[in-house]
Design a protein around this motif. Structure first.
Motif, short mmCIF file in Angstrom:
data_model
loop_
_atom_site.label_atom_id
_atom_site.label_comp_id
_atom_site.label_asym_id
_atom_site.label_seq_id
_atom_site.Cartn_x
_atom_site.Cartn_y
_atom_site.Cartn_z
N ASN A 91 0.83 -1.21 0.00
CA ASN A 91 0.00 0.00 0.00
C ASN A 91 0.86 1.25 0.00
N GLU A 92 0.26 2.34 -0.43
CA GLU A 92 0.95 3.62 -0.35
C GLU A 92 0.96 4.12 1.09
N HIS A 93 1.79 5.13 1.31
CA HIS A 93 1.82 5.77 2.61
C HIS A 93 0.46 6.39 2.93
N GLU A 94 -0.05 6.09 4.10
CA GLU A 94 -1.31 6.67 4.56
C GLU A 94 -1.03 7.82 5.51
N PHE A 95 -1.68 8.92 5.28
CA PHE A 95 -1.50 10.10 6.12
C PHE A 95 -2.10 9.84 7.50
N VAL A 96 -1.28 10.03 8.53
CA VAL A 96 -1.75 9.89 9.91
C VAL A 96 -2.00 11.27 10.51
N GLY A 97 -1.05 12.16 10.34
CA GLY A 97 -1.21 13.50 10.87
C GLY A 97 0.01 14.35 10.58
N ALA A 98 -0.10 15.63 10.87
CA ALA A 98 1.01 16.54 10.64
C ALA A 98 0.93 17.69 11.63
N VAL A 99 2.07 18.33 11.84
CA VAL A 99 2.15 19.48 12.74
C VAL A 99 3.01 20.55 12.10
N ALA A 100 2.56 21.78 12.21
CA ALA A 100 3.37 22.91 11.79
C ALA A 100 4.32 23.24 12.92
N TRP A 101 5.61 23.18 12.63
CA TRP A 101 6.58 23.37 13.71
C TRP A 101 6.41 24.73 14.38
N SER A 102 6.18 25.74 13.58
CA SER A 102 5.95 27.07 14.14
C SER A 102 4.45 27.25 14.37
N GLY A 103 4.05 27.37 15.59
CA GLY A 103 2.64 27.56 15.89
C GLY A 103 1.95 26.33 16.41
N GLY A 104 2.39 25.16 15.94
CA GLY A 104 1.86 23.91 16.47
C GLY A 104 0.52 23.48 15.94
N ASP A 105 0.02 24.10 14.87
CA ASP A 105 -1.24 23.63 14.28
C ASP A 105 -1.09 22.19 13.83
N THR A 106 -2.18 21.44 13.98
CA THR A 106 -2.13 20.02 13.63
C THR A 106 -3.30 19.63 12.72
N ALA A 107 -3.12 18.52 12.06
CA ALA A 107 -4.18 17.93 11.25
C ALA A 107 -4.03 16.42 11.34
N TYR A 108 -5.15 15.71 11.15
CA TYR A 108 -5.12 14.25 11.30
C TYR A 108 -5.89 13.58 10.18
N GLY A 109 -5.47 12.37 9.88
CA GLY A 109 -6.20 11.58 8.92
C GLY A 109 -7.52 11.10 9.50
N ASP A 110 -8.47 10.83 8.65
CA ASP A 110 -9.81 10.45 9.10
C ASP A 110 -9.78 9.17 9.93
N SER A 111 -8.88 8.26 9.59
CA SER A 111 -8.87 6.97 10.27
C SER A 111 -8.35 7.05 11.71
N VAL A 112 -7.69 8.14 12.07
CA VAL A 112 -7.14 8.26 13.42
C VAL A 112 -7.69 9.46 14.18
N LYS A 113 -8.52 10.24 13.52
CA LYS A 113 -9.04 11.44 14.15
C LYS A 113 -9.77 11.10 15.45
#
Length: 126
Positions: free
Chosen positions: A43-65
């Motif tokens: 399988n391809e890489h599945e997005f789990v989440g990400a963080v902006a180093w400056s500010g700390g904003d985050t986002a998550y994939g639907d499967s782990v939200k």
């Protein structure tokens, strides 16, 4: 030399929690995004989440939200992925990745990241 080293992966039971660590070196990611992706063979890489180093904003994939939390520690130059209520479908090799400087998207595809760690294996048993 930029290095990303993941740790914390292990075999757990469904319902358990664990925390993965991504230790960075060789660069400052203050103007970038660090992401977590997981992959299973074939399988391809599945997005789990990400963080902006400056500010700390985050986002998550639907499967782990709702079950995942990403944080970063600037002093330790590390990013963490805390996951709870683990499911067998969370099994995979978890990689952290760093996007190019001034990259801003928290929902980018895995192929927009240019630095990758080797990954740490998480296995969740039913």
């Amino acid at each position: 030399q930029v290095m990303l080293i993941e740790s914390g992966g292990r075999s757990v039971q469904a319902g358990d929690s664990l925390r993965l660590t991504c230790a960075t070196s060789g660069a400052t990611f203050s103007e970038s995004v660090l992401g977590w992706f997981r992959q299973v063979p074939g399988n391809e890489h599945e997005f789990v989440g990400a963080v902006a180093w400056s500010g700390g904003d985050t986002a998550y994939g639907d499967s782990v939200k709702g079950r995942a939390t990403i944080s970063r520690d600037s002093a330790k130059k590390s990013v963490y992925l805390q996951m709870s209520s683990l499911k067998p479908e969370d099994t995979g090799n978890y990689h952290c990745a760093a996007a190019p400087t001034n990259y801003e998207s928290l929902h980018g595809s895995w192929n927009e990241y240019n630095y990758w760690g080797q990954g740490t294996q998480v296995t969740v048993s039913a």
